[in-house]
Scaffold this active site. Structure first.
Site, PDB file in Angstrom:
ATOM      1  N   ASN A 114    -116.234 -22.717  44.411  1.00 19.99           N
ATOM      2  CA  ASN A 114    -116.819 -24.071  43.781  1.00 19.99           C
ATOM      3  C   ASN A 114    -118.128 -23.986  43.221  1.00 19.99           C
ATOM      4  OD1 ASN A 114    -116.840 -24.782  46.505  1.00 19.99           O
ATOM      5  ND2 ASN A 114    -117.723 -26.676  45.778  1.00 19.99           N
ATOM      6  N   THR A 143    -108.321 -32.358  48.708  1.00 22.61           N
ATOM      7  CA  THR A 143    -108.923 -32.965  50.112  1.00 22.61           C
ATOM      8  C   THR A 143    -107.835 -33.266  50.910  1.00 22.61           C
ATOM      9  OG1 THR A 143    -111.128 -33.418  49.155  1.00 22.61           O
ATOM     10  CG2 THR A 143    -110.557 -34.371  51.149  1.00 22.61           C
ATOM     11  N   CYS A 145    -120.954 -32.866  45.493  1.00 20.14           N
ATOM     12  CA  CYS A 145    -121.366 -33.499  46.771  1.00 20.14           C
ATOM     13  C   CYS A 145    -122.767 -32.947  47.117  1.00 20.14           C
ATOM     14  CB  CYS A 145    -120.481 -33.169  47.738  1.00 20.14           C
ATOM     15  SG  CYS A 145    -118.978 -32.695  47.298  1.00 20.14           S
TER      16      CYS A 145
END
Ligand code: PLP
Length: 375
Positions: A152, A70, A318
């Protein structure tokens, strides 16, 4: 417990833990200090850097360690924009895809709020980019094209080398998020900047890296002591770097073996699930350690809650946490119900065929029971 969440994180390899231990227990010196102990730590970090660079396999650049992928993506995006502005260039446009990771999309949105012209291209129903669409969008204002190699959430791959060639043809740079590709397949040649993360390749959490082509290094993002050639300040952790290096070397050595294992697991999982499931995203252009599936009427969140001893997820970690339907599945054209009826099974090096097949049988049985109850 059956662990089927390899896209969220991977088990630390025993070899990695062993390599890290002395750097946690005994060797505590600052790797940037000139003492003998410091120099020893610095040398270990340089060996680790080389191993990460070898696993990436791209030529003409080098790696700087970061705290995560990130951070690497934030740095690549913000630092490239800043460097272009410092040079007084006219390019202020970024092109990316609707199916990119939040680390890219949210950073791009942040930059758009500060004057960057952002284009988020749609993907096709199979998750792949239409290259003609990109071709039409590329112009002299484009600074950066940002595309991930392996998604992902759905495992779909993008033609990174072609995209990089097209970006270069219009004078733009290419940034690739290779977090889910490293160690799982060959990294595509072409990008100028490339982000990776240790914990997705059986390494420790808290360390990532940015590979940068020589001359295309972004402006520094974290200022301070001038570590990492003045590009990324902050004392490096020898334990984390050594762990990343060991994981990278292992991934490199085992790539074919791990890949073949995953291909077999994929087939076994699809067979064990039986009929009634649809695979989200392309089945051909894909990393097969990611099986994202949906079933009519299924409540994915309920399935996860019911089968607590199987670790799997709704998409990204997330997305699972937020309760929001996945932006990637929406980008494929799935409606709210279809994305809520999708789950992701992720497997790899340490997954046995038996545990995967057992888990798939239980998932299928549970889904059928849910259907009966809801009927
Ligand atoms: N990009 C992709 C494709 C990912 O899967 C992830 C992790 O989920 C990231 C970026 C962020 O990586 P990190 O956990 O190192 O910040």
């Amino acid at each position: 417990m059956i662990y089927l969440d390899y896209q969220a994180s991977t088990p630390v390899a025993p070899e990695v833990a062993k390599a890290m231990l002395p750097w946690i227990e005994e060797k505590f010196a600052n790797p940037h200090s000139p003492s003998r102990w410091g120099s020893e730590a610095e040398a270990a970090i340089e060996v680790a850097r080389k191993r990460v660079e070898e696993a990436i396999g791209l030529k003409g650049g080098s790696v700087a360690f970061t705290g995560s992928a990130t951070e690497a993506l934030n740095w690549a995006l913000k630092g490239t924009v800043e460097k272009a502005a410092e040079k007084g260039g006219k390019r202020n446009r970024i092109i990316t895809l609707a199916s990119e990771h939040a680390a890219v999309l949210d950073t791009c949105e942040w930059l758009a709020g500060r004057g960057i012209d952002l284009t988020v291209l749609p993907v096709q129903p199979d998750g792949r980019l239409d290259l003609e669409l990109l071709e039409r969008e590329l112009d002299k204002r484009v600074l950066l094209v940002v595309v991930m190699q392996v998604n992902n959430e759905i495992g779909v791959t993008q033609p990174i080398s072609e995209i990089a060639k097209m970006a270069h043809g219009s004078g733009a740079l290419m940034l690739c998020d290779a977090v889910q590709a490293l160690g799982r397949m060959e990294i595509c040649a072409g990008p100028d900047l490339l982000a990776v993360s240790a914990h997705k390749i059986h390494g420790p959490k808290g360390i990532g890296a940015l590979w940068m082509r020589k001359g295309d290094e972004p402006a520094p993002f974290i200022h301070g002591g001038g570590q990492e050639r003045g590009l990324r300040s902050g004392t490096l952790s020898p334990a984390l770097c050594v762990g990343f290096g060991a994981a990278a070397r292992l991934a490199d050595e085992r790539q074919t073996r791990d890949y073949d294992h995953v291909q077999k697991l994929w087939k076994a999982a699809v067979d064990a699930l039986g009929p009634g499931w649809t695979i989200n995203g392309s089945t051909g252009h894909r990393y097969h350690g990611n099986l994202n599936i949906r079933r009519k009427g299924l409540d994915g969140a309920r399935l996860i809650a019911d089968l607590r001893d199987i670790a799997f997820s709704l998409g990204s970690a997330c997305a699972s946490g937020s309760g929001r339907p996945s932006h990637v599945l929406r980008a494929l054209g799935l409606d709210y119900r279809e994305s809520r009826s999708s789950v992701r099974l992720g497997f790899g090096r340490y997954t046995t065929q038996k545990e995967l097949v057992d888990a798939c049988h239980r998932l299928a049985a549970h889904a059928k029971a849910q259907e009966k109850l809801d009927a």
